[in-house]
Write a protein that holds these residues in place. Structure first.
Motif, PDB file in Angstrom:
ATOM      1  N   GLU A  16       0.821  -1.210   0.000  1.00 57.86           N
ATOM      2  CA  GLU A  16       0.000   0.000   0.000  1.00 57.86           C
ATOM      3  C   GLU A  16       0.856   1.263   0.000  1.00 57.86           C
ATOM      4  O   GLU A  16       0.607   2.204  -0.745  1.00 57.86           O
ATOM      5  CB  GLU A  16      -0.914   0.012   1.235  1.00 57.86           C
ATOM      6  N   LEU A  17       1.901   1.242   0.855  1.00 56.24           N
ATOM      7  CA  LEU A  17       2.754   2.435   0.969  1.00 56.24           C
ATOM      8  C   LEU A  17       3.476   2.724  -0.347  1.00 56.24           C
ATOM      9  O   LEU A  17       3.570   3.879  -0.788  1.00 56.24           O
ATOM     10  CB  LEU A  17       3.791   2.234   2.074  1.00 56.24           C
ATOM     11  N   ALA A  20       1.162   3.978  -2.913  1.00 55.57           N
ATOM     12  CA  ALA A  20       0.666   5.321  -2.605  1.00 55.57           C
ATOM     13  C   ALA A  20       1.632   6.422  -3.024  1.00 55.57           C
ATOM     14  O   ALA A  20       1.408   7.591  -2.739  1.00 55.57           O
ATOM     15  CB  ALA A  20       0.365   5.438  -1.108  1.00 55.57           C
ATOM     16  N   GLY A  21       2.748   6.046  -3.678  1.00 55.68           N
ATOM     17  CA  GLY A  21       3.642   7.097  -4.164  1.00 55.68           C
ATOM     18  C   GLY A  21       5.074   6.938  -3.704  1.00 55.68           C
ATOM     19  O   GLY A  21       5.994   7.459  -4.327  1.00 55.68           O
ATOM     20  N   THR A 208       6.218   7.791   7.576  1.00 58.99           N
ATOM     21  CA  THR A 208       5.280   6.672   7.698  1.00 58.99           C
ATOM     22  C   THR A 208       5.491   5.866   8.975  1.00 58.99           C
ATOM     23  O   THR A 208       4.711   4.998   9.291  1.00 58.99           O
ATOM     24  CB  THR A 208       5.417   5.702   6.517  1.00 58.99           C
TER      25      THR A 208
END
Lengths: 248, 271
Positions: A16-17, A20-21, A208
């Protein structure tokens, strides 16, 4: 069982991380790291060959300059040199700009971070490359240099036709080592704000709170870059020393 | 010594012709050791002079002083009548006054070395065209054509695209002789061309050198090959401890050694 589930969770978070970019950011980081390394290697090759020539000179003054260069830049911590060039450079630039009136007396002219970084890493790389070039020159068979003189070649012709091609051949393995050192040194210029791989991983880890994930990932990416370069340099070595290996 | 030199001078061809090489009173020290103690030598066009001497006699140093690979401390060297200009450096040692002149003269004095000294990163063909194209600035196509012809002549044309380290010593030395010929030199200098070769490879190199002598090339040959000195050269010179011991016609010298040194020297080799 619980451990496996935990791992699965971790993997999906990582995915996901990255999606997400952060994945794209890391790719840009790799690009910048390679750019810094290549430019630093080129600066280092230029300085390194000049310094090697100085160290091989019969003039005492030039030899002293060459020796001092390699002693200082191999003997100081890389980080110190980078700070010196970046912050020191900023101070000098600001001083000059203020005194010529091109900026206000309270303004600051920053050393461009990429320029300051590659200069510092290039100068360090140059110190190691100088040693590689010097050793390569000394490994050239003296008789071949003598033959070049005996056939009326000028100093420039001797350099171009006999010395340079042989130095390059003999230098390839040593330059492979310097390339690896320079890739690693490029991580240090994250302190100047160049968004290379190290700085990107740092940013990702802090924003994060997944330090383990991002530092491990960056570690793997550095390893990939350094280990891909090994077979490339091996190939270059085989090509440049083809006159010494048995023909097929 | 002087009697023999005078005798040789009388025997030399008419003196109105400019000698291809003229060396006068050459002296050279390495540190405290005086290697050359005033050597003189004259080589006319077509002369093949064998320079003999035990190791340490100064024969290689003398040859290397002619093309300035070693700088003589004093004395003069003329090539085709042109004096190589020297000056005193700051440390008092002699040095070439005009490096351009030295480079130009060197291009006329092709040297063949004991250890071949071919450029190992170039193929045989590239070795032959490098100096003619870059030093003499002759057109590359013409140089290539001549190089192939020369390689045929020395019998290694099939190896033209080999790198020197892939060839035998005899082949390398023949390539080196071809490299020298490619310069169309006025004089060829041979510095112990067969000393680094295995005995069975000496013959092939000597055959090439003999054919060069027969076509009238001017050659100075530092050698240990007594057969070559006696049968091929037009003049033999023995150096002993940095001085000319004796010089003269080979047939005469070998039949009636003019000095005890020369007698002893050839006796050692006949053993």
């Amino acid at each position: 069982m619980e451990f496996l589930n935990d791992l699965k969770d971790q993997a999906s978070t990582a995915y996901e991380l990255l999606a997400a970019g952060w994945g794209v950011q890391l790719l840009w980081g790799i690009a910048w790291t390679l750019a810094v390394t290549v430019v630093s290697m080129l600066i280092g090759a230029t300085l390194g060959s000049l310094v090697a020539a100085a160290k091989l000179s019969h003039r005492g003054g030039l030899r002293f300059i060459g020796e001092s260069y390699t002693t200082v830049f191999r003997g100081e911590p890389e980080l110190l040199i980078i700070y010196l060039f970046y912050y020191g450079g900023t101070q000098v630039l600001t001083g000059v700009a203020r005194s010529t009136g091109s900026i206000g007396s309270t303004d600051i002219l920053n050393m461009p971070s990429f320029l300051g970084g590659v200069l510092a890493v290039g100068i360090i790389s140059g110190a190691y490359q100088a040693e590689v070039f010097r050793g390569s020159f000394l490994a050239i068979h003296r008789g071949e240099l003598e033959a070049a003189r005996a056939y009326g070649m000028s100093a420039w012709l001797r350099f171009r036709l006999v010395i340079m091609p042989q130095v390059l051949r003999l230098a390839v393995p040593g330059l492979g080592n310097v390339w690896q050192l320079t890739i690693k040194d490029s991580a240090l210029i994250s302190v100047t704000g160049v968004a290379e791989l190290m700085l990107t991983a740092n940013k990702a880890a802090r924003s994060t709170h997944h330090s383990l994930l991002f530092y491990t990932l960056a570690g793997i990416l550095y390893l990939v870059m350094t280990s891909i370069s090994t077979p490339i340099f091996d190939r270059a070595e085989r090509y440049t020393s083809r006159s010494f290996t048995r023909p097929k | 010594m002087s009697a023999n030199v005078a005798a040789a001078a009388k025997a030399a061809p008419s003196s109105d012709e400019t000698p291809a090489i003229s060396v006068k009173d050459l002296r050279k020290c390495f540190g405290d050791h005086e290697v050359l103690k005033g050597i003189s030598l004259e080589a006319h066009k077509g002369d093949v002079i064998s320079i003999l001497g035990s190791s340490g006699s100064g024969k290689s140093t003398m040859l290397r002083c002619i093309n300035l690979l070693e700088t003589p401390d004093s004395g003069e060297v003329r090539v085709d009548g042109e004096l190589i200009k020297m000056k005193r450096g700051r440390d008092g040692h002699q040095m070439p006054a005009d490096i351009r002149q030295v480079e130009r003269i060197r291009a006329n004095l092709a040297m063949v070395f004991q250890s071949f000294n071919l450029w190992s990163h170039m193929t045989v063909l590239e070795n032959l065209v490098a100096a003619p194209t870059h030093v003499l600035k002759r057109p590359r196509a013409e140089c290539l054509e001549q190089a192939e012809a020369l390689l045929k002549r020395v019998g290694i044309w099939e190896r033209r695209n080999y790198y020197p380290p892939h060839m035998s010593g005899g082949q390398q030395q023949r390539a080196a002789i071809a490299r020298a010929l490619a310069m169309n030199p006025k004089v060829m200098l041979f510095d112990e061309p067969t000393s680094a070769l295995d005995p069975e490879l000496v013959g092939e190199v000597l055959r090439v050198m003999r054919s060069l002598a027969e076509e009238g090339r001017t050659m100075l040959v530092v050698t240990h090959e007594m057969g070559f000195a006696r049968d091929v050269s037009s003049k033999v010179m023995l150096l002993h401890k940095g001085e000319v011991d004796s010089v003269g016609e080979p047939k005469e010298m070998f039949a009636r050694p003019p000095t005890p040194q020369f007698k002893q020297f050839i006796a050692n080799f006949n053993k």
